[in-house]
Scaffold this active site. Structure first.
Site, PDB file in Angstrom:
ATOM      1  N   LYS A  66       0.902  -1.154   0.000  1.00  0.00           N
ATOM      2  CA  LYS A  66       0.000   0.000   0.000  1.00  0.00           C
ATOM      3  C   LYS A  66       0.934   1.196   0.000  1.00  0.00           C
ATOM      4  CE  LYS A  66      -2.228   3.088   2.271  1.00  0.00           C
ATOM      5  NZ  LYS A  66      -1.916   4.539   2.059  1.00  0.00           N
ATOM      6  N   GLY A 123      -0.667   2.164  13.398  1.00  0.00           N
ATOM      7  CA  GLY A 123      -0.255   0.800  13.745  1.00  0.00           C
ATOM      8  C   GLY A 123      -1.307   0.106  14.604  1.00  0.00           C
ATOM      9  N   GLU A 159       6.117  -0.779  13.367  1.00  0.00           N
ATOM     10  CA  GLU A 159       7.147  -0.005  14.063  1.00  0.00           C
ATOM     11  C   GLU A 159       6.569   1.387  14.188  1.00  0.00           C
ATOM     12  OE1 GLU A 159      10.745   1.655  12.274  1.00  0.00           O
ATOM     13  OE2 GLU A 159       9.945   2.698  14.001  1.00  0.00           O
ATOM     14  N   CYS A 206      12.935   7.435  13.201  1.00  0.00           N
ATOM     15  CA  CYS A 206      12.345   6.721  14.345  1.00  0.00           C
ATOM     16  C   CYS A 206      13.340   6.654  15.494  1.00  0.00           C
ATOM     17  CB  CYS A 206      11.882   5.337  13.926  1.00  0.00           C
ATOM     18  SG  CYS A 206      12.752   4.668  12.539  1.00  0.00           S
TER      19      CYS A 206
HETATM   20  P1  NAP Z   1       0.669   7.177   9.382  1.00  0.00           P
HETATM   21  O1  NAP Z   1      -0.343   8.246   9.424  1.00  0.00           O
HETATM   22  O2  NAP Z   1       0.602   6.141  10.429  1.00  0.00           O
HETATM   23  O3  NAP Z   1       0.566   6.485   7.937  1.00  0.00           O
HETATM   24  C1  NAP Z   1       1.376   5.381   7.548  1.00  0.00           C
HETATM   25  C2  NAP Z   1       0.593   4.509   6.567  1.00  0.00           C
HETATM   26  O4  NAP Z   1      -0.478   3.864   7.265  1.00  0.00           O
HETATM   27  C3  NAP Z   1      -0.069   5.310   5.444  1.00  0.00           C
HETATM   28  O5  NAP Z   1      -0.060   4.518   4.284  1.00  0.00           O
HETATM   29  C4  NAP Z   1      -1.474   5.503   5.943  1.00  0.00           C
HETATM   30  O6  NAP Z   1      -2.407   5.681   4.900  1.00  0.00           O
HETATM   31  C5  NAP Z   1      -1.719   4.195   6.687  1.00  0.00           C
HETATM   32  N1  NAP Z   1      -2.707   4.358   7.741  1.00  0.00           N
HETATM   33  C6  NAP Z   1      -2.798   5.366   8.653  1.00  0.00           C
HETATM   34  N2  NAP Z   1      -3.849   5.162   9.474  1.00  0.00           N
HETATM   35  C7  NAP Z   1      -4.428   4.009   9.073  1.00  0.00           C
HETATM   36  C8  NAP Z   1      -5.584   3.285   9.497  1.00  0.00           C
HETATM   37  N3  NAP Z   1      -6.357   3.702  10.505  1.00  0.00           N
HETATM   38  N4  NAP Z   1      -5.891   2.138   8.850  1.00  0.00           N
HETATM   39  C9  NAP Z   1      -5.142   1.703   7.813  1.00  0.00           C
HETATM   40  N5  NAP Z   1      -4.062   2.353   7.356  1.00  0.00           N
HETATM   41  C10 NAP Z   1      -3.709   3.498   7.978  1.00  0.00           C
HETATM   42  O7  NAP Z   1       2.139   7.746   9.404  1.00  0.00           O
HETATM   43  P2  NAP Z   1       2.827   8.897   8.524  1.00  0.00           P
HETATM   44  O8  NAP Z   1       1.866   9.483   7.562  1.00  0.00           O
HETATM   45  O9  NAP Z   1       4.021   8.304   7.959  1.00  0.00           O
HETATM   46  O10 NAP Z   1       3.270   9.958   9.582  1.00  0.00           O
HETATM   47  C11 NAP Z   1       2.387  10.474  10.550  1.00  0.00           C
HETATM   48  C12 NAP Z   1       3.016  10.370  11.928  1.00  0.00           C
HETATM   49  O11 NAP Z   1       3.524   9.053  12.135  1.00  0.00           O
HETATM   50  C13 NAP Z   1       4.210  11.251  12.165  1.00  0.00           C
HETATM   51  O12 NAP Z   1       3.863  12.544  12.520  1.00  0.00           O
HETATM   52  C14 NAP Z   1       4.936  10.503  13.244  1.00  0.00           C
HETATM   53  O13 NAP Z   1       4.399  10.841  14.490  1.00  0.00           O
HETATM   54  C15 NAP Z   1       4.658   9.088  12.978  1.00  0.00           C
HETATM   55  N6  NAP Z   1       5.769   8.377  12.310  1.00  0.00           N
HETATM   56  C16 NAP Z   1       6.602   7.677  13.092  1.00  0.00           C
HETATM   57  C17 NAP Z   1       7.640   6.985  12.526  1.00  0.00           C
HETATM   58  C18 NAP Z   1       8.544   6.185  13.380  1.00  0.00           C
HETATM   59  O14 NAP Z   1       9.383   5.518  12.840  1.00  0.00           O
HETATM   60  N7  NAP Z   1       8.433   6.201  14.684  1.00  0.00           N
HETATM   61  C19 NAP Z   1       7.872   7.005  11.159  1.00  0.00           C
HETATM   62  C20 NAP Z   1       6.999   7.733  10.362  1.00  0.00           C
HETATM   63  C21 NAP Z   1       5.950   8.407  10.972  1.00  0.00           C
HETATM   64  P3  NAP Z   1      -2.745   7.125   4.242  1.00  0.00           P
HETATM   65  O15 NAP Z   1      -2.279   6.998   2.862  1.00  0.00           O
HETATM   66  O16 NAP Z   1      -4.227   7.257   4.342  1.00  0.00           O
HETATM   67  O17 NAP Z   1      -2.037   8.168   5.015  1.00  0.00           O
END
Ligand code: NAP
Length: 523
Positions: free
Chosen positions: A184, A246, A265, A302
């Site tokens: 995805k 997650g 993660e 991360c």
């Molecule tokens: P995210 O919002 O968790 O999105 C990551 C992936 O998961 C995207 O493809 C997203 O789809 C999908 N997703 C999100 N919510 C979902 C749900 N309820 N059901 C199914 N799929 C879902 O992360 P991000 O966009 O990369 O970044 C947002 C925040 O994540 C950052 O501000 C940070 O806090 C955190 N982050 C942490 C790390 C780490 O390594 N610790 C790394 C990256 C990000 P969409 O296409 O709809 O967005």
């Protein structure tokens, strides 16, 4: 390469039919063509059905075929040339040099997994030969090997558009295990995803594999992502992103008629412990290294050091003074997406408004869009221990909180109060901090995936001994790593074969050892 806006479902280019996604150049706020329409449930179903069919032949590929496939993906990615670097840089705001480095890491990772596959140790073949004369009961011939779980859904990460996205660590380790992959694509970098997806598909064709070994779909997580994880053909999930994302996937996976593992993660603040002896030796140098790690990639790693812990002392003051000086002159840096920028500002504001927190320094400001203005904050150990979840929250970006302890023993109390982390760092002088270091290592083993000394947590080596994991919420499963060759075990399970005649055994377990792999044999 001309981008088409299509999903890659097996051998077909298929345009989605739901909500349009366009990448945004975070440095300018401009939308980037083309538009990518999200997949429908039927299109997800099509990709899953292809993966299910492909699994039968792909899992039976020889070690050499599978290794060559991984190497071919690496070659095809390199053949994309500068187009890939340019697009990935536009979509992520990351400088071209960083993207070039990430491409090197991505192809290096694929080649490393090729060598892992060839060596065959991951099969973990074990043979307990029959003991027909054993008393009081004879023993059967029992043999074990690891097999792939089945098709894997991979969610590309926003912060590594190459190394943890379409052909990144999750995909490489799943393909190495013998599992077809459906990615995805992350909505922040669909063009980069299409390019890399085409490279993987070209490798599938070149190696004569079933088209369903790889598909790339687009769409929102809530629609396409959820449909994918709910599909009965999917047997495991790899994810890097937010804790909320997650957790949502873990919930869906657990609620299926057949629950499946989710390797997510998610969130980590990577504490750095400043031992009294180390600060005495060179507080200023440690502060400079710490701030360099904090600022790297606008803090969007991360393993970004979001917490530093030291004992209140003139030496800690010297560390703080040097860290403040490095932060105030730090320029802003473009963040990956407007959403991530907004989350940074919101998260930081919440901390800043907390009466127990003092703002020590802010980096330079700028009017450009989506800029991360770095921040250095301070609190007391008492305040942190009173609200360790509120103050220990991940603020994704260049922000770090320094905790002042009154005694060295309070460092242990802080450790106890921490949530699970990817890393913990000890800045130590081994000849002076010995007892404290020993106690901290014993406590930290239970909290983190990697403990490091006299370095900084950013920069995760891809190698055999790496653990990029840790207890919740760092990951959803502390028994695994998402970086390094041990990541392959996430997508494997053991099977025993009892008294099966040699001719019917899988090659890895036959007496002649046709794969010539290392095996544990007990007479
Ligand atoms: P995210 O919002 O968790 O999105 C990551 C992936 O998961 C995207 O493809 C997203 O789809 C999908 N997703 C999100 N919510 C979902 C749900 N309820 N059901 C199914 N799929 C879902 O992360 P991000 O966009 O990369 O970044 C947002 C925040 O994540 C950052 O501000 C940070 O806090 C955190 N982050 C942490 C790390 C780490 O390594 N610790 C790394 C990256 C990000 P969409 O296409 O709809 O967005």
């Amino acid at each position: 390469m001309k981008l088409t806006g299509s999903m890659l479902i097996g051998a077909n280019d298929i345009v989605g039919m739901t909500k349009e996604i366009k990448a945004i150049n975070p440095a300018t706020g401009e939308f980037l063509e083309p538009a990518y329409l999200g997949g429908t449930k039927a299109q997800v179903e099509q990709a899953c059905e292809l993966a299910r069919t492909a699994f039968h032949s792909y899992r039976e590929t020889s070690l050499e075929q599978r290794a060559s496939f991984l190497e071919q993906i690496a070659e095809q990615i390199m053949a994309l040339g500068d187009d890939l670097i340019t697009r990935a840089s536009l979509e992520s705001g990351l400088p071209k040099g960083r993207i070039e480095g990430e491409r090197g890491r991505t192809v290096g990772q694929l080649r490393l997994f090729a060598s892992v596959v060839r060596a065959g140790r991951w099969i973990d073949a074990r043979i307990d030969h029959a003991q027909p004369d054993r008393k009081p009961m004879p023993r059967s011939d029992i043999r074990l090997r690891y097999i792939p779980l089945g098709p894997v859904a991979v969610f590309g990460a926003s912060n590594f558009p190459l190394a943890f996205s379409v052909a990144g660590g999750d995909t490489a380790s799943a393909l190495a295990a013998g599992a077809p992959v459906i990615v995805k694509g992350h909505s922040a970098h669909p063009g980069t995803s299409e390019m890399v997806g085409r490279a993987v598909r070209a490798a599938v064709v070149e190696c004569g594999l079933h088209e369903g070994v790889f598909s790339l779909i687009f769409g929102t997580g809530r629609d396409v992502g959820q449909a994918l994880v709910s599909h009965p053909s999917i047997k495991a999930v790899g994810f890097t992103g937010s804790r909320a994302g997650g957790l949502a996937l873990m919930k869906t996976a657990a609620a299926r008629p057949e629950p499946i593992p989710v390797y997510a993660e998610m969130s980590s603040i990577n504490p750095v412990f400043l031992m009294p002896g180390a600060l005495k030796a060179d507080a200023e140098k440690i502060a400079q290294g710490f701030v360099a790690s904090l600022l790297m990639g606008a803090g969007q790693f991360c393993t970004n050091p979001g917490l530093a812990i030291g004992v209140d002392s003139p030496e800690l003051d010297a560390f703080i003074k040097a860290a403040e000086a490095a932060v105030v002159v730090s320029p802003t840096a473009t963040m990956l997406t407007p959403g991530i920028h907004k989350a940074y500002e919101t998260g930081l504001n919440q901390l800043v408004l907390n009466p127990d927190i003092t703002v020590l320094a802010r980096g330079k400001d700028s009017d450009a869009p989506n800029q991360c203005q770095s921040a250095l904050l301070c609190t007391s150990a008492e305040a942190f221990l009173k609200d360790s979840h509120g103050l220990g929250v991940e603020v994704f970006g260049s922000s770090s909180l320094i905790i002042k302890c009154t005694t060295a023993q309070q460092m242990l109390a802080i450790t106890e109060a921490l949530e699970g982390q990817l890393t913990a760092t000890l800045q130590m002088a081994p000849d002076q901090d010995e007892d404290l270091v020993l106690s901290l290592i014993a406590a930290l083993e239970l909290k983190v995936g990697r403990i490091l000394a006299n370095g900084y947590p950013t920069g995760v080596e891809v190698c055999d001994a790496m653990v990029h994991g840790g207890p919740f919420p760092a990951t959803s499963d502390s028994r695994s790593t998402s970086v390094g060759t041990a990541a392959i075990y996430r997508f494997l399970r053991p099977v025993s074969y009892q008294d099966i005649p040699d001719v019917f055994l899988p090659a890895a377990l036959q007496n002649a050892n046709p794969f010539a792999i290392p095996r544990l044999e007990n007479a």
